[in-house]
Design a protein around this motif. Structure first.
Motif, PDB file in Angstrom:
ATOM      1  N   HIS A   1       8.331  -7.915  -5.713  1.00  0.00           N
ATOM      2  CA  HIS A   1       8.507  -8.746  -4.594  1.00  0.00           C
ATOM      3  C   HIS A   1       7.505  -8.161  -3.454  1.00  0.00           C
ATOM      4  O   HIS A   1       7.338  -8.736  -2.436  1.00  0.00           O
ATOM      5  N   CYS A   2       6.319  -7.385  -3.892  1.00  0.00           N
ATOM      6  CA  CYS A   2       5.534  -6.763  -3.033  1.00  0.00           C
ATOM      7  C   CYS A   2       4.238  -6.890  -3.508  1.00  0.00           C
ATOM      8  O   CYS A   2       3.503  -7.837  -3.322  1.00  0.00           O
TER       9      CYS A   2
ATOM     10  N   SER B   1       6.418   0.099   0.846  1.00  0.00           N
ATOM     11  CA  SER B   1       7.221  -0.650   1.789  1.00  0.00           C
ATOM     12  C   SER B   1       8.743  -0.684   1.674  1.00  0.00           C
ATOM     13  O   SER B   1       9.515  -1.163   2.366  1.00  0.00           O
TER      14      SER B   1
ATOM     15  N   ASN C   1       0.831  -1.071   4.364  1.00  0.00           N
ATOM     16  CA  ASN C   1       2.098  -1.849   4.138  1.00  0.00           C
ATOM     17  C   ASN C   1       2.184  -2.494   5.643  1.00  0.00           C
ATOM     18  O   ASN C   1       1.685  -2.158   6.326  1.00  0.00           O
TER      19      ASN C   1
ATOM     20  N   LEU D   1      10.410   0.732  -6.895  1.00  0.00           N
ATOM     21  CA  LEU D   1       9.966   0.648  -5.423  1.00  0.00           C
ATOM     22  C   LEU D   1       8.480   0.707  -5.561  1.00  0.00           C
ATOM     23  O   LEU D   1       7.753   1.242  -6.239  1.00  0.00           O
ATOM     24  N   CYS D   2       7.901  -0.255  -4.659  1.00  0.00           N
ATOM     25  CA  CYS D   2       6.314  -0.464  -4.984  1.00  0.00           C
ATOM     26  C   CYS D   2       5.753   0.762  -4.333  1.00  0.00           C
ATOM     27  O   CYS D   2       6.048   1.655  -3.294  1.00  0.00           O
TER      28      CYS D   2
ATOM     29  N   LYS E   1      10.253  -2.031  -0.792  1.00  0.00           N
ATOM     30  CA  LYS E   1      10.520  -3.399  -1.516  1.00  0.00           C
ATOM     31  C   LYS E   1      10.448  -2.866  -3.006  1.00  0.00           C
ATOM     32  O   LYS E   1       9.678  -2.279  -3.430  1.00  0.00           O
ATOM     33  N   LYS E   2      10.916  -3.749  -3.731  1.00  0.00           N
ATOM     34  CA  LYS E   2      10.743  -3.689  -5.202  1.00  0.00           C
ATOM     35  C   LYS E   2       9.337  -4.068  -5.445  1.00  0.00           C
ATOM     36  O   LYS E   2       8.617  -5.036  -4.996  1.00  0.00           O
TER      37      LYS E   2
END
Length: 290
Positions: A17-18, A11, A47, A6-7, A13-14
């Motif tokens: 993807h971030c 966020s 974010n 996770l970022c 998101k992975k």
């Protein structure tokens, strides 16, 4: 960090993807020690959820300053203005960030004529024809902060006072225009300072702008004089204030020994300030509170 984690920005998101590409670009930049160039820490990068929270807080904060425009007139006392600002913020679900901040006793800062900033409202302080007034408001909504200030001219003001107010606003706008992603913090100060000095004014250096959003005052400190290409790197997701304090005379200031807050020009000549909270985006800036 693994690309499937996770970022770090929160966020949900992975990382891949971030902010993976963002960090890759940061790592490619060479920083010049002699220009004071530094990398922005992750903790000040917002974010999408954070940005939306600050934006919503800014809606309330801007409405407070609109309300001040309706109320400011010769004969009104600053305590009445402060009370109205506080009531507006709280009635819309917010919290006045200034109230009780490090002991500050009022909801907003109201600074008149030679008062540079941090002016304290009082029922004994009555606005009069010809005054120039700065109202600085910061709102907290759901934990997010938005900060802005505007200048108001009370009735007919002198040509000199009007010109100072106009140039101060121009300095702020030029500073915001210079705040480009993947450029440098010093670009903001260079733009503000050059315009002020060209018009014969000075720029307060003891105080400046600041990061804002998840707290009242965060990194970076934002000076309003400077050199292009110096200071912290400006990157998408950073939120900060641009708020040059422009003086008619000397840039030097004093702090009231009795209240510990009120900042005045040392020579007691006029001062003017405008402030906006801005977001650094992928393509430029977005104003979140003005």
């Amino acid at each position: 960090m693994d690309r499937n984690d996770l970022c770090w920005c929160g966020s949900g998101k992975k990382y891949k993807h971030c902010h993976l590409k963002f960090d890759a670009r940061l790592s490619e930049i060479k920083y010049d020690f002699f220009k004071g160039q530094v990398r922005p820490p992750h903790k000040i990068i917002n974010n999408e959820k954070d940005i939306e929270g600050i934006r919503k807080s800014g809606v309330i904060n801007d409405a407070v300053l609109d309300l001040m425009a309706e109320m400011i007139r010769p004969g009104i006392d600053t305590e009445t203005l402060d009370r109205a600002a506080g009531e507006y913020i709280t009635s819309h679900g917010g919290i006045p960030a200034c109230l009780n901040y490090e002991g500050f006793p009022k909801n907003v800062c109201i600074s008149i004529n030679e008062v540079v900033c941090h002016g304290i409202a009082s029922p004994k302080t009555i606005l009069k024809e010809g005054d120039i007034v700065n109202v600085d408001s910061t709102t907290i909504l759901d934990g997010y902060y938005a900060d802005a200030s505007r200048m108001y001219m009370v009735g007919e003001v002198s040509p000199g006072a009007k010109r100072l107010v106009e140039v101060a606003r121009e300095c702020m706008e030029l500073g915001i225009e210079a705040a480009k992603p993947w450029h440098w913090l010093g670009d903001i100060g260079a733009a503000c300072g050059a315009h002020a000095h060209k018009n014969g004014y000075s720029v307060v250096t003891d105080l400046g702008g600041h990061g804002v959003g998840k707290d009242f005052h965060m990194e970076p400190f934002v000076p309003h004089i400077g050199e292009v290409g110096t200071g912290m790197l400006l990157v998408p997701g950073m939120v900060l204030t641009v708020e040059p304090m422009i003086n008619e005379g000397t840039y030097k200031v004093t702090v009231d020994k009795k209240d510990g807050w009120t900042v005045r020009t040392k020579d007691r000549k006029l001062s003017a300030q405008w402030e906006k909270t801005i977001l650094i985006t992928e393509t430029g800036t977005e104003v979140l509170s003005s």
